[in-house]
Write an enzyme that holds these catalytic residues in place. Sequence first.
Site, short mmCIF file in Angstrom:
data_model
loop_
_atom_site.label_atom_id
_atom_site.label_comp_id
_atom_site.label_asym_id
_atom_site.label_seq_id
_atom_site.Cartn_x
_atom_site.Cartn_y
_atom_site.Cartn_z
N SER A 63 -25.51 7.37 -42.44
CA SER A 63 -24.29 7.89 -41.80
C SER A 63 -23.22 8.34 -42.78
O SER A 63 -22.25 8.98 -42.36
CB SER A 63 -23.70 6.84 -40.86
OG SER A 63 -24.40 6.84 -39.66
N LYS A 66 -22.39 11.86 -42.67
CA LYS A 66 -21.56 12.44 -41.59
C LYS A 66 -20.25 13.00 -42.12
O LYS A 66 -19.68 13.93 -41.55
CB LYS A 66 -21.29 11.37 -40.52
CG LYS A 66 -22.54 11.01 -39.72
CD LYS A 66 -22.35 9.83 -38.80
CE LYS A 66 -23.65 9.56 -38.04
NZ LYS A 66 -23.71 8.26 -37.40
N TYR A 188 -30.33 16.68 -37.99
CA TYR A 188 -29.57 15.42 -38.10
C TYR A 188 -30.38 14.34 -38.84
O TYR A 188 -29.88 13.67 -39.74
CB TYR A 188 -29.18 14.95 -36.69
CG TYR A 188 -28.56 13.58 -36.64
CD1 TYR A 188 -27.20 13.38 -36.88
CD2 TYR A 188 -29.34 12.45 -36.36
CE1 TYR A 188 -26.64 12.11 -36.84
CE2 TYR A 188 -28.78 11.18 -36.33
CZ TYR A 188 -27.44 11.02 -36.57
OH TYR A 188 -26.89 9.76 -36.54
N TYR A 240 -16.94 2.34 -37.42
CA TYR A 240 -17.18 2.14 -35.98
C TYR A 240 -16.27 1.05 -35.42
O TYR A 240 -15.05 1.12 -35.61
CB TYR A 240 -18.67 1.82 -35.71
CG TYR A 240 -19.59 2.52 -36.67
CD1 TYR A 240 -19.68 3.91 -36.65
CD2 TYR A 240 -20.33 1.82 -37.62
CE1 TYR A 240 -20.51 4.57 -37.55
CE2 TYR A 240 -21.16 2.48 -38.52
CZ TYR A 240 -21.23 3.85 -38.48
OH TYR A 240 -22.04 4.50 -39.37
N VAL A 258 -26.42 2.85 -42.46
CA VAL A 258 -27.34 1.73 -42.22
C VAL A 258 -28.36 1.52 -43.35
O VAL A 258 -29.12 0.56 -43.32
CB VAL A 258 -28.09 1.82 -40.87
CG1 VAL A 258 -27.17 1.60 -39.70
CG2 VAL A 258 -28.85 3.12 -40.73
N1 GLN Z 1 -29.55 7.89 -38.90
C1 GLN Z 1 -28.91 6.73 -38.35
C2 GLN Z 1 -28.86 6.83 -36.83
O1 GLN Z 1 -28.67 7.88 -36.33
C3 GLN Z 1 -27.54 6.63 -38.94
C4 GLN Z 1 -26.77 5.42 -38.43
C5 GLN Z 1 -25.85 4.81 -39.45
O2 GLN Z 1 -26.03 4.93 -40.66
N2 GLN Z 1 -24.90 4.06 -38.96
O3 GLN Z 1 -29.00 5.88 -36.13
#
Ligand code: GLN
Length: 304
Positions: A63, A66, A188, A240, A258
């Site tokens: 993430s 992002k 994605y 988050y 993650v």
């Molecule tokens: N690729 C992971 C997902 O879409 C990314 C989530 C994350 O890093 N929090 O669930």
Amino acid sequence: MNYQEILDEIGHEFKAVQFEGKVASYIPELANVSPDKFGMHICCLKGGNYSLGNARESFSIQSISKVLSLTLAHLYEGDKIWKRVDVEPSGDPFNSLVQLEFENGIPRNPLINAGALVISDILVSHLSNPKQDYLDFVRKLAGDATVDFNLKVAASEKEWGFRNSALINLMKSFGNIQNDVEEVLDFYFHKCSIEMSCATLARTFLLFANHGQLLGRGEAVIPKSQTKRINAIMQTCGFYDEAGEFSFRVGLPGKSGVGGGIVAVHPGAYSVAVWSPKLNPKGNSSQGMAALEALTTKSGLSIF
Ligand code: GLN
């Protein structure tokens, strides 16, 4: 400030601590990473680079990507993107569906999965070769042409990506996804699978500490005011339903993934990346958060 001394102190103190948490396993390929990895790297605007532990080993940035996709999408669409994605903290897990139904398919912010899927849709609309063009953009920020996707991780996430499929299909039903859902999901998953080391990641994010300019390369990637806004979104939404906790304990804008990575910036001073794969229940690296908390405590510096 002697950052190397601070990093060495953190390394020494953390040897005696057993951090709680679990390596992400909902993307099976991520579960193969050793839980004991720990690396940290600081890049200073004044030119210093400081490392600790596994700082030069690559991991899946997930993430964290992002922030980079938001940056690129804003370059194409400017403030038009805020019609399709908001800038409010969600207070919900990164992959939650609940708010989307009430809020007519408009995600709370670009740093949760739903928001990043809308941003991916925008990029798929604008880029002629989305995966390659995006990778080229990231390589340019990193100043490193070897940065790449991990195709195994992307395929593993695709196979198990039911929740992201649900999110994108729900948004498509509200008219907030313009392209084919499979194409956007593929983009994605690839963008999340990008691998970097702490050293590369800290260098890639240095522009957010440097008013949008690539350090030593004299090039402005994004305007100063836009850099300020992206930092504000990282501060309020980067973790988050733990964004408040990260602000409270660390006091810097940042973003987690993650894969166990966290990157944070101190505008005007440095960027820092940390990696430790064991995640707390909110999906953020436990040791990573503790290490950044120790850094801002020991240095006595944060943005607050
Ligand atoms: N690729 C992971 C997902 O879409 C990314 C989530 C994350 O890093 N929090 O669930």
